[in-house]
Motif scaffolding. Structure first.
Motif, mmCIF file in Angstrom:
data_model
loop_
_atom_site.group_PDB
_atom_site.id
_atom_site.type_symbol
_atom_site.label_atom_id
_atom_site.label_comp_id
_atom_site.label_asym_id
_atom_site.label_seq_id
_atom_site.Cartn_x
_atom_site.Cartn_y
_atom_site.Cartn_z
ATOM 1 N N GLU A 8 0.967 6.236 1.080
ATOM 2 C CA GLU A 8 0.731 6.043 2.581
ATOM 3 C C GLU A 8 -0.194 4.793 3.032
ATOM 4 O OE1 GLU A 8 -2.198 9.059 3.616
ATOM 5 O OE2 GLU A 8 -3.397 8.914 1.679
ATOM 6 N N THR A 44 9.209 5.119 2.695
ATOM 7 C CA THR A 44 9.052 5.123 1.279
ATOM 8 C C THR A 44 10.499 5.451 0.685
ATOM 9 O OG1 THR A 44 6.789 6.036 1.450
ATOM 10 C CG2 THR A 44 8.082 6.443 -0.673
ATOM 11 N N GLU A 66 2.523 1.589 -3.430
ATOM 12 C CA GLU A 66 1.331 2.107 -4.479
ATOM 13 C C GLU A 66 0.866 3.238 -4.462
ATOM 14 O OE1 GLU A 66 -1.408 -1.225 -4.612
ATOM 15 O OE2 GLU A 66 0.135 -2.751 -5.673
ATOM 16 N N THR A 67 0.694 3.640 -3.106
ATOM 17 C CA THR A 67 -0.095 5.078 -2.781
ATOM 18 C C THR A 67 0.751 6.128 -2.078
ATOM 19 O OG1 THR A 67 -1.028 4.368 -0.553
ATOM 20 C CG2 THR A 67 -2.204 3.418 -2.614
ATOM 21 N N GLU A 107 0.710 -1.199 0.299
ATOM 22 C CA GLU A 107 0.080 -0.059 -0.063
ATOM 23 C C GLU A 107 0.884 1.322 0.039
ATOM 24 O OE1 GLU A 107 -3.430 2.183 2.659
ATOM 25 O OE2 GLU A 107 -2.762 0.150 3.463
ATOM 26 N N LYS A 157 -3.161 3.893 5.295
ATOM 27 C CA LYS A 157 -4.320 4.718 6.023
ATOM 28 C C LYS A 157 -4.459 4.206 7.431
ATOM 29 C CE LYS A 157 -6.575 6.269 1.690
ATOM 30 N NZ LYS A 157 -7.823 5.944 0.655
#
Length: 303
Positions: A192, A213, A189-190, A186, A194
Motif C-alpha cells: 500500500e 499491485t 514492498e508493503t 512502497e 500511505k
C-alpha cells in the motif's frame, strides 16, 4: 510472383466482401455478475474471427472518442474477417456496484476474456479465433490463449508496468517521475501507499492500489514465453506511450514471433503525418486508422 498474385487475389476478394452486407449481432456475455455487452460483425460465415482485447481504462467496444476499434472493425470486415469487441467491465455502468464492492484486478480482465473466447469456441460460423490485443490487452491475452489459434500484440509493453509508468510520467514531469518511482517501490514492498501527492491521486488512489499491485507482478517478457500459437507483434513508430523497443523486447523473448513496425502509426492506431496531430487523434474520430496495420493483420491471418 506468388506473393504478388496472392495479395492481388486477396485484394479482389476484399473488394467483393466490402460490397456484401455485413451482418451485426448484439451479444452480452456474462462472467458471473459482470456483464460484457458487445458487437459481433461479419460479412460471411466460415471466416476467421478476431476478438479484440482492450487496453487500459474504461474502454468501450468502439474505442471511445477516437473510435479506433470501430474503424478497425469496419476495415477488417471488408477483408472477410469477423470481429467481436465488447465493453470492458470498467466501461459498463451496469457493473458499477460490483466493481465498487469487489474492486478490480488484472486477473478479472483475463477471466472476462476467457469467458468471451469460450462463448465463440464452438461457433461453427468461424474457422479460427484470433486475439487482437492492444496495449494492456497484450499482456492479458497472453494469459487467455486456451482455444485460441493466433495471437496479435498491438502496442504491447515489453517491460513491467512500474517501469513504463515511471518512464511515461518522468517524460511529463521529472519530479512527479521520482514520486512515482517512490510510490511504486512502497507499493511493491508493503502492499500500500500511505500518503499520495494530490497531483498523482488519479493513478495512486487507495482503490487503485490493489489493481496496480496485481499488474506490477506480471512481466510480459516472461508471459509471452508461454504463448504457443503463431504470434504477430506490432508497434507504431509514432506511438507516444509504448516504444518500438518494447516490441523488439517481446520479439527477443519469443524469437519465433513475427515483428512489424508500422510507419506513422500512433498508440490509438491512427495514421499520423504531422506530429501536432498525434495527441489530437486521441480525442477525435476524424483521423483514419492505419491502412498498413490492416494490411499487416490481414496477411498474417490469411497465411
Amino acid at each position: 510472383m506468388t506473393r504478388i498474385l496472392t495479395y492481388l487475389s486477396i485484394s479482389i476478394f476484399s473488394i467483393a466482401v466490402s460490397l456484401a452486407q455485413v451482418k451485426s449481432e448484439e451479444i452480452t456475455i456474462n462472467n458471473m455478475a459482470i456483464q460484457l455487452p458487445g458487437t459481433l460483425s461479419y460479412a460471411s460465415e466460415k471466416s476467421p474471427l478476431i476478438i479484440w482485447v482492450h487496453g487500459s481504462g474504461g474502454v468501450d467496444r468502439n474505442g471511445n472518442q477516437p473510435q479506433y476499434i470501430k474503424q478497425f472493425r469496419d476495415e477488417i470486415n471488408k477483408n472477410n474477417i469477423a470481429f467481436f469487441s465488447y465493453d470492458k467491465r470498467t466501461a459498463n455502468p451496469q457493473n458499477a456496484q460490483f466493481l465498487q464492492e469487489d474492486g478490480v484486478l488484472i486477473a478479472d480482465f483475463v477471466s472476462d476474456l476467457k469467458e468471451v473466447v469460450n462463448h465463440f469456441k464452438d461457433d461453427k460460423r468461424f474457422t479460427e479465433i484470433i486475439l487482437a490485443a492492444h496495449s494492456q490487452g497484450s499482456l492479458i491475452a497472453m494469459m487467455a490463449l486456451n482455444n485460441v489459434d493466433k495471437y496479435i500484440s498491438i502496442a504491447g509493453a515489453g517491460e513491467t508496468i512500474d517501469k513504463t509508468l515511471i518512464r511515461q510520467i518522468t517524460a511529463q514531469n521529472a519530479e512527479f517521475g521520482k514520486l512515482t518511482a517512490t510510490y511504486l517501490n512502497e507499493l511493491i514492498e508493503t502492499g500500500e501507499i500511505k500518503e499520495v501527492d494530490p497531483n498523482l491521486m488519479s493513478l495512486f488512489a487507495k482503490p487503485n492500489q490493489p489493481f496496480l499491485t496485481s499488474w506490477v507482478e506480471l512481466n510480459p517478457l516472461e508471459e509471452i514465453k508461454n504463448v504457443n500459437v503463431p504470434a504477430l507483434i506490432i508497434n507504431g513508430d509514432k506511438d507516444l506511450q509504448v516504444q518500438v523497443l518494447d516490441a523488439e523486447a517481446l520479439k527477443s523473448a519469443k524469437p519465433d514471433s513475427e515483428l512489424i513496425i508500422i510507419k506513422n502509426m500512433n498508440h490509438v492506431l491512427k495514421n499520423i503525418e504531422k506530429d501536432e496531430d498525434n495527441l489530437k487523434s486521441y480525442m477525435s474520430a476524424d483521423f483514419s486508422i492505419s491502412e498498413a496495420l490492416i494490411k499487416t493483420i490481414v496477411e498474417f491471418i490469411h497465411k
